[in-house]
Design a protein around this motif. Structure first.
Motif, PDB file in Angstrom:
ATOM      1  N   MET A   1       0.827  -1.210   0.000  1.00  0.00           N
ATOM      2  CA  MET A   1       0.000   0.000   0.000  1.00  0.00           C
ATOM      3  C   MET A   1       0.860   1.258   0.000  1.00  0.00           C
ATOM      4  N   GLY A   2       1.824   1.331   0.919  1.00  0.00           N
ATOM      5  CA  GLY A   2       2.655   2.520   1.032  1.00  0.00           C
ATOM      6  C   GLY A   2       3.460   2.796  -0.220  1.00  0.00           C
ATOM      7  N   VAL A   3       4.108   1.761  -0.754  1.00  0.00           N
ATOM      8  CA  VAL A   3       4.932   1.930  -1.970  1.00  0.00           C
ATOM      9  C   VAL A   3       4.062   2.346  -3.147  1.00  0.00           C
ATOM     10  N   SER A   4       2.898   1.724  -3.294  1.00  0.00           N
ATOM     11  CA  SER A   4       2.005   2.036  -4.419  1.00  0.00           C
ATOM     12  C   SER A   4       1.563   3.494  -4.398  1.00  0.00           C
TER      13      SER A   4
ATOM     14  N   MET B   1       1.968   9.188  -6.219  1.00  0.00           N
ATOM     15  CA  MET B   1       2.046  10.614  -5.901  1.00  0.00           C
ATOM     16  C   MET B   1       3.132  11.302  -6.725  1.00  0.00           C
ATOM     17  N   PHE B   2       4.315  10.683  -6.814  1.00  0.00           N
ATOM     18  CA  PHE B   2       5.414  11.327  -7.540  1.00  0.00           C
ATOM     19  C   PHE B   2       5.170  11.373  -9.053  1.00  0.00           C
ATOM     20  N   ILE B   3       4.337  10.475  -9.561  1.00  0.00           N
ATOM     21  CA  ILE B   3       4.026  10.492 -10.993  1.00  0.00           C
ATOM     22  C   ILE B   3       3.220  11.737 -11.355  1.00  0.00           C
ATOM     23  N   VAL B   4       2.317  12.163 -10.457  1.00  0.00           N
ATOM     24  CA  VAL B   4       1.441  13.320 -10.759  1.00  0.00           C
ATOM     25  C   VAL B   4       1.657  14.448  -9.753  1.00  0.00           C
ATOM     26  N   LEU B   5       2.869  14.604  -9.231  1.00  0.00           N
ATOM     27  CA  LEU B   5       3.143  15.532  -8.131  1.00  0.00           C
ATOM     28  C   LEU B   5       2.809  16.983  -8.496  1.00  0.00           C
ATOM     29  N   PRO B   6       1.902  17.632  -7.727  1.00  0.00           N
ATOM     30  CA  PRO B   6       1.597  19.052  -7.945  1.00  0.00           C
ATOM     31  C   PRO B   6       2.705  19.930  -7.359  1.00  0.00           C
TER      32      PRO B   6
ATOM     33  N   PHE C   1      -2.102   2.645  -8.247  1.00  0.00           N
ATOM     34  CA  PHE C   1      -3.019   3.270  -7.302  1.00  0.00           C
ATOM     35  C   PHE C   1      -4.091   2.283  -6.840  1.00  0.00           C
ATOM     36  N   MET C   2      -4.651   1.532  -7.797  1.00  0.00           N
ATOM     37  CA  MET C   2      -5.696   0.584  -7.443  1.00  0.00           C
ATOM     38  C   MET C   2      -5.142  -0.573  -6.612  1.00  0.00           C
ATOM     39  N   THR C   3      -3.878  -0.940  -6.859  1.00  0.00           N
ATOM     40  CA  THR C   3      -3.232  -1.964  -6.029  1.00  0.00           C
ATOM     41  C   THR C   3      -3.086  -1.449  -4.601  1.00  0.00           C
ATOM     42  N   GLY C   4      -2.707  -0.166  -4.476  1.00  0.00           N
ATOM     43  CA  GLY C   4      -2.629   0.445  -3.145  1.00  0.00           C
ATOM     44  C   GLY C   4      -3.980   0.468  -2.465  1.00  0.00           C
TER      45      GLY C   4
END
Length: 414
Positions: free
Chosen positions: A164-167, A172-177, A288-291
């Protein structure tokens, strides 16, 4: 990897706490808040995690110093303690079982959406497929539960929480604002418009989860920690609170980066698939869905145990994982968990409403431990100091305010 595994095993009770708190309730609330309000509610999450740290420290310290559990101590040590203990058990079990139905529905939907991502020929919605997935999930988890060993449960939760944490962090870093806009979320404010107050209460309901604290002494017992493990218990509480904040914040920031700037909000699980895929591709959506799935499974596992654990605590103050009562009550919880999939209800709406319901027993949970952890005759040199007491009193005031907000929001919701 061996050092990482050893560290995670050393904070096993903390991972159980993460399992209770960072489930699909958190995923739902954080993702909806991030998509609808950006980082505006980050300050609520931060406060909730700080207060959760204080409460985990208080309950854990009481357990390792006295060797006693929470519900049994309330029953025997407090005036009207039996009534308080029964109210706590009933309130926590009802809140957790209500949450369970939404969690199972979200987990089953998440698995189905992952399958649709790579098998586009599957129909957009399939009642029987989702229900079948829910039945399989609960059957597998129930089978694992009847093994009945704390160390085994701990290792399963380590797996779920790590995935969960890694996912969520990678997502987050893929779409980081922009970091500056994220930082603005630490300035206190409540969103205007419909649903803002409900989400604030849901944040607290899912992060400051009453069973997280009440069950903690039982986990100390299962771990074999005693007075000489006081510092280890404190590290466990701090590590758990930090991980809670990092994982939950990463979900909010992911939804903020992928959805908020496009004016998109989440109403169904499938919304995360359709909105993330154009931005980040199938890999990010699958992550994300795996997380989300791991969050659900990490919550379902301890929630199935909550009723027999609390009843065992009330009766004899012991961690009981092998009795017939344990097996029967976990089976009943599995049946309850199928209610949302059977009814075909929207799991996100159900999840947010049930997370809000969790805040109403929180003031009792906090008030009880404030008294217990300050008893010099019992705690000796380990009784709460001014710093811990400040955190506990502020947490109590905060929980009372949120209970009022939650009651008003639920009344408007229904």
């Amino acid at each position: 990897m061996k050092k990482i595994a050893a560290f995670l095993l050393s904070i096993g009770p903390g991972l159980f706490c993460i399992g209770y708190t960072v489930g699909t309730g958190s995923v739902t609330s954080m993702a909806k808040a991030g998509s609808q309000y950006g980082s505006q509610l980050l300050w609520v999450l931060a406060l909730s995690c700080i207060f959760s740290w204080a409460l985990m420290e208080a309950y854990g310290r009481y357990a390792v110093v006295t060797g006693r559990t929470a519900v049994n101590s309330f029953k025997t040590e407090l005036k009207f303690g039996k009534v308080l203990a029964v109210v706590l058990i009933v309130g926590i079990v009802i809140g957790q079982w209500n949450s369970l139905s939404g969690i199972v529905g979200l987990s089953a939907n998440a698995l189905y959406e992952i399958a649709r991502l790579f098998l586009p020929g599957l129909p957009a919605e399939s009642y029987w497929a989702v229900l079948s997935i829910a039945v399989v999930i609960l059957a597998i988890l129930y089978f694992l539960l009847i093994v009945g060993k704390y160390s085994f449960f701990e290792k399963i939760l380590i797996l779920f929480v790590t995935i969960m944490g890694v996912s969520f962090l990678i997502s987050m870093f893929i779409v980081l604002p922009p970091p500056g806009e994220i930082a603005m979320g630490f300035i206190p404010s409540i969103p205007e418009g419909e649903g803002g107050s409900l989400l604030v209460a849901a944040f607290v309901g899912t992060t400051m989860a009453a069973p997280t604290f009440v069950v903690r002494p039982l986990l100390m017992q299962g771990k074999g920690w005693a007075r000489e493990h006081t510092s280890l218990q404190s590290r466990d509480a701090l590590s758990s609170a930090l991980l809670m904040f990092v994982i939950s914040a990463s979900i909010m920031v992911t939804a903020m980066g992928a959805l908020y700037y496009k004016g998109l909000t989440i109403n169904k699980v499938i919304d995360m698939v359709y909105t993330l895929e154009p931005v980040a591709g199938k890999f990010a959506v699958a992550l994300f869905m795996t997380g989300a799935l791991s969050a659900g499974l990490s919550s379902v596992f301890p929630i199935l145990m909550v009723a027999p654990l609390l009843i065992s605590d009330y009766k004899n103050g012991e961690l009981d994982l092998k009795s017939k009562l344990f097996k029967r009550l976990t089976a009943v919880a599995c049946v309850v968990g199928l209610s949302v999939p059977i009814l075909g209800a929207n799991p996100i709406a159900a999840q947010i409403a049930t997370q809000v319901a969790n805040v109403f027993v929180l003031p009792l949970v906090i008030g009880g431990i404030i008294y217990m952890v300050n008893r010099k005759a019992v705690m000796g040199e380990h009784r709460a100091g001014w710093l811990l007491n400040t955190g506990l009193v502020l947490a109590f005031i905060f929980s009372c305010v949120i209970s009022v907000i939650g009651f008003t929001a639920l009344k408007d919701f229904f």
